[in-house]
Design an enzyme around this catalytic site. Sequence first.
Site, PDB file in Angstrom:
ATOM      1  N   GLY A   1     -20.266   6.837   5.223  1.00  0.00           N
ATOM      2  CA  GLY A   1     -19.360   7.162   4.121  1.00  0.00           C
ATOM      3  C   GLY A   1     -20.008   6.766   2.806  1.00  0.00           C
ATOM      4  O   GLY A   1     -20.118   5.576   2.490  1.00  0.00           O
ATOM      5  N   VAL A   2     -20.482   7.765   2.053  1.00  0.00           N
ATOM      6  CA  VAL A   2     -21.116   7.466   0.764  1.00  0.00           C
ATOM      7  C   VAL A   2     -20.261   8.030  -0.372  1.00  0.00           C
ATOM      8  O   VAL A   2     -20.726   8.768  -1.223  1.00  0.00           O
ATOM      9  CB  VAL A   2     -22.582   7.954   0.706  1.00  0.00           C
ATOM     10  CG1 VAL A   2     -23.470   7.065   1.539  1.00  0.00           C
ATOM     11  CG2 VAL A   2     -22.712   9.409   1.151  1.00  0.00           C
ATOM     12  N   GLY A   3     -18.988   7.652  -0.323  1.00  0.00           N
ATOM     13  CA  GLY A   3     -18.056   8.056  -1.380  1.00  0.00           C
ATOM     14  C   GLY A   3     -18.221   7.108  -2.559  1.00  0.00           C
ATOM     15  O   GLY A   3     -19.334   6.681  -2.876  1.00  0.00           O
TER      16      GLY A   3
ATOM     17  N   VAL B   1     -17.311   3.848  -3.068  1.00  0.00           N
ATOM     18  CA  VAL B   1     -17.851   2.519  -2.758  1.00  0.00           C
ATOM     19  C   VAL B   1     -19.214   2.638  -2.074  1.00  0.00           C
ATOM     20  O   VAL B   1     -20.183   1.976  -2.478  1.00  0.00           O
ATOM     21  CB  VAL B   1     -16.878   1.719  -1.854  1.00  0.00           C
ATOM     22  CG1 VAL B   1     -17.469   0.350  -1.537  1.00  0.00           C
ATOM     23  CG2 VAL B   1     -15.519   1.567  -2.509  1.00  0.00           C
TER      24      VAL B   1
ATOM     25  N   LYS C   1       0.869  -1.184   0.000  1.00  0.00           N
ATOM     26  CA  LYS C   1       0.000   0.000   0.000  1.00  0.00           C
ATOM     27  C   LYS C   1       0.904   1.231   0.000  1.00  0.00           C
ATOM     28  O   LYS C   1       2.045   1.172   0.472  1.00  0.00           O
ATOM     29  CB  LYS C   1      -0.853  -0.010   1.267  1.00  0.00           C
ATOM     30  CG  LYS C   1      -2.096   0.832   1.183  1.00  0.00           C
ATOM     31  CD  LYS C   1      -3.288   0.058   0.663  1.00  0.00           C
ATOM     32  CE  LYS C   1      -4.524   0.901   0.580  1.00  0.00           C
ATOM     33  NZ  LYS C   1      -5.668   0.198   0.044  1.00  0.00           N
TER      34      LYS C   1
END
Length: 367
Positions: A192-194, A196, A92
């Site tokens: 979290g509605v980014g 994904v 990463k």
Amino acid sequence: MVEYKETTMEQETSIFTEINKLGHEQVVFCHDEATGLKAIIAVHNTTLGPALGGTRMWHYTSDADAITDVLRLSRGMTFKAAVSGLNLGGGKAVIIGDAKTQKSEAFLRRFGKFVDSLNGKYITAEDVNMKTRDMEYVAMETKHVTGLPEYRGGGGDPSPVTAYGTYVGMKAAAKKAYGNDSLSGKKIGVQGVGQVGGYLVEKLAQEGAEIFITDINEERLEQIGKEHNARVVGMDEIYDLDLDIYAPCALGATLNDNTIPRLKCQVVAGAANNQLKDELTHGRMLIERGIVYAPDFVINAGGLINVYAEHLGAYKRELAYQQAENIYYTTLEILDRARHDGVTPQEAAMSYAQKRIDEIGKLKQTL
Ligand code: NAD
């Protein structure tokens, strides 16, 4: 503005302790004065193949936070690839900075040069705050990059496949908790509605779930709320709601001493990496509260499956979706093993992954 803390030499000693504890092969610190690039690439384990993992850009408040993040995330990738049956190791990268103001062509290409210097031991892709467009610049300096747009022969944004894998993993966990895998009518909170989270909400809405959403980005919240008839709730409120399923899809460590006692749900299944602040303690706390936890690295592997397909060449999105569908069965198997062996799902998934790494590692040593 948050003050940025640099890591001192004294603290550097503990970096090696940490690397030793987590078992990393190599950690590379990248710095370029001209573009202002500061990045860390962590290669955790390459037994099964090259270390593939996305690059996250984040405004870390200290070096220590960035190091902790990249070490934990890269280790997670090793287990994610292994549990998903992919011939990949774990790695990463993190870029320390403000994604809104600091990214430029030169900045991203400089990062690409650093990736290239590892000669394919590390292959990069998108993660939080990095988009396919950014990967195009990275790809100008290295071939060790995935997540390229489809017009460049890549697989495009991996997020829909990640969301699909998370969705089927959530259904598998629901099957264990409720006896059937239907999400229709279930109250599901998505944090979290980014990229994904947004696609996940779409799938949940199609299945008739009652959806609650939260995010720090108010504009996005409003948009997703309207599009899918989801109720917007406060950032902290999500932990206290009377939910059936909690889906963390923002950042890590949201399952901790403060939040777990507040959860009323029977299932936790989301896409965020490293959801358990402490793998053992918080994994056990979830069991004590009767919550079925679908390990993050098992159910969010869709994106990795997608970029792996791209890495192998002749990418076809339908095939990536088909492979991501296996996440349903892997999740069921991990949850069964956990119950049978009296361990947490996280422990069951890690030993399943470690067994594969050990066996294939031995196999590679034979003629
Ligand atoms: P993203 O940046 O598009 O979305 C993250 C969302 O979380 C953003 O909308 C952001 O505003 C929101 N957020 C940040 N802090 C928050 C907080 N405290 N409370 C509520 N919302 C908050 O990123 P993404 O690509 O959707 O990834 C989401 C998570 O899934 C990350 O943990 C990522 O590592 C993981 N993941 C992503 C992929 C992928 O294919 N993109 C694959 C595997 C895992």
